[in-house]
Scaffold this active site. Structure first.
Site, PDB file in Angstrom:
ATOM      1  N   CYS A  19      21.625  22.956  20.165  1.00 55.60           N
ATOM      2  CA  CYS A  19      22.092  22.227  21.527  1.00 55.60           C
ATOM      3  C   CYS A  19      20.889  24.295  22.476  1.00 55.60           C
ATOM      4  O   CYS A  19      19.261  23.511  22.384  1.00 55.60           O
ATOM      5  CB  CYS A  19      23.445  23.787  22.153  1.00 55.60           C
ATOM      6  SG  CYS A  19      23.858  23.039  23.883  1.00 55.60           S
ATOM      7  N   HIS A  27      26.447  19.806  19.142  1.00 59.99           N
ATOM      8  CA  HIS A  27      26.622  21.252  18.854  1.00 59.99           C
ATOM      9  C   HIS A  27      27.245  20.689  17.696  1.00 59.99           C
ATOM     10  O   HIS A  27      29.042  20.626  17.862  1.00 59.99           O
ATOM     11  CB  HIS A  27      27.553  22.108  19.188  1.00 59.99           C
ATOM     12  CG  HIS A  27      27.358  22.520  20.824  1.00 59.99           C
ATOM     13  ND1 HIS A  27      26.842  24.144  19.945  1.00 59.99           N
ATOM     14  CD2 HIS A  27      26.779  22.428  22.040  1.00 59.99           C
ATOM     15  CE1 HIS A  27      26.517  25.014  21.448  1.00 59.99           C
ATOM     16  NE2 HIS A  27      26.039  24.300  21.799  1.00 59.99           N
ATOM     17  N   GLU A  34      28.527  21.826  14.978  1.00 59.60           N
ATOM     18  CA  GLU A  34      28.731  22.415  14.294  1.00 59.60           C
ATOM     19  C   GLU A  34      30.950  23.130  14.665  1.00 59.60           C
ATOM     20  O   GLU A  34      31.622  23.199  14.400  1.00 59.60           O
ATOM     21  CB  GLU A  34      28.156  23.966  14.319  1.00 59.60           C
ATOM     22  CG  GLU A  34      28.793  24.716  15.559  1.00 59.60           C
ATOM     23  CD  GLU A  34      27.707  23.961  16.684  1.00 59.60           C
ATOM     24  OE1 GLU A  34      27.878  24.963  17.212  1.00 59.60           O
ATOM     25  OE2 GLU A  34      26.967  23.089  16.245  1.00 59.60           O
TER      26      GLU A  34
END
Length: 304
Positions: free
Chosen positions: A142, A235, A237
């Site tokens: 990011c 993102h 994750e």
């Protein structure tokens, strides 16, 4: 195969409860396999949450991984207990003499600031410069992707008219590319940012490849052709509820924030968010560990 982390780290219990294979130091030291040394420079405010998210995906491969958590010295987190930071984190000065197979640099909620105005920018640039000689492959996530593209290739970021916020569909530009191998033709991933990088700027750098992008969210996965640097603008994750928590936080602050796109069923914030990116995230992080790191990093890291 397991991920190797201290038993006292909160992620150990969290991931163990999810039936993810975790190995403590004592058991790992009795094996002859060299674990991959992966450093995580955690710039996110809620560091424990981010640890859990990243370690969940780094543990989902047949490879043994040894983790080193790093924090900045020039800015001290206000949202993570100091006891946790003191026990589990190192400063760059403590580890800069070491070599690592991989490094992950997380995002940070500073993308509306000029890079040079970020408190820890000088320290971050020192780490990115150090990574050229001491790390085999680095993933920038990011804001860190924008920061890395700016530092290494002088690629600018641009303000968006409104926050890129939600779950967006993406395509794969080269189905044979190692990092995106196994992804469906269309897959989903979260974005949460106020700025972007543009395709036309990246295409000017012959060393870079755009491996994935989105009609709505723009450039997504960029990498050097030798995979020593990877830049992911979203993102992957994130947990199921991360965007929901960000939305409720911003609403409580009085920010003019829209409901995350393609996230809640019928845009009803009382519904459980739809978790549509867990599979793609496992593939991308697994591909990075396997193809970009394990298959190519030297066994003797001192030769890096």
């Amino acid at each position: 195969m397991p991920i190797r982390i201290p038993m006292e780290l909160p992620a150990f219990q969290v991931l163990s409860n999810e039936n993810i294979f975790i190995m403590n130091d004592e058991r790992a030291n009795n094996q002859d396999i060299r674990p991959l040394k992966i450093a995580i420079l955690n710039l996110m405010p809620k560091k424990i949450v981010t640890e859990n998210q990243l370690l969940r995906y780094l543990s989902n491969t047949p490879l043994q991984v040894e983790i080193k958590l790093i924090q900045t010295k020039s800015y001290v987190s206000q949202n993570t207990p100091s006891e946790h930071l003191n026990k589990f984190y190192s400063y760059f000065d403590d580890i800069k003499h070491e070599k690592f197979d991989g490094l992950l640099i997380t995002g940070a909620p500073v993308e509306q600031m000029e890079f040079e105005d970020v408190t820890y920018w000088k320290e971050l640039t020192e780490i990115m410069e150090w990574s050229k000689t001491n790390v085999f492959s680095t993933v920038h996530i990011c804001w860190a992707a924008q920061a890395g593209l700016h530092y290494h290739y002088n690629i600018p970021k641009y303000d968006l008219k409104e926050k890129m916020f939600g779950i967006f569909s993406h395509g794969v530009n080269d189905e044979k590319a190692d990092l995106t191998r196994g992804l469906d033709d269309v897959f989903y991933a979260p974005h949460s940012r106020h700025t972007e990088v543009k395709r036309e700027d990246i295409e000017k750098v012959l060393e870079l490849e755009i491996l994935s992008e989105s009609e709505d969210a723009g450039v997504f996965i960029v990498a050097t052709k030798n995979r020593r640097n990877v830049f992911i603008t979203g993102h992957m994750e994130y947990d199921r509820n991360t965007l929901k928590e960000e939305y409720l936080r911003d609403k409580e602050k009085g920010d003019n924030i829209e409901i995350p796109k393609n996230y809640f069923k019928n845009n009803d914030v009382n519904e459980t968010p739809q978790y549509t990116w867990r599979g793609p995230a496992s593939i991308v992080f697994g591909n990075w560990l396997n193809y970009c790191v394990y298959q190519n990093t030297p066994y003797d890291l001192s030769t890096l």
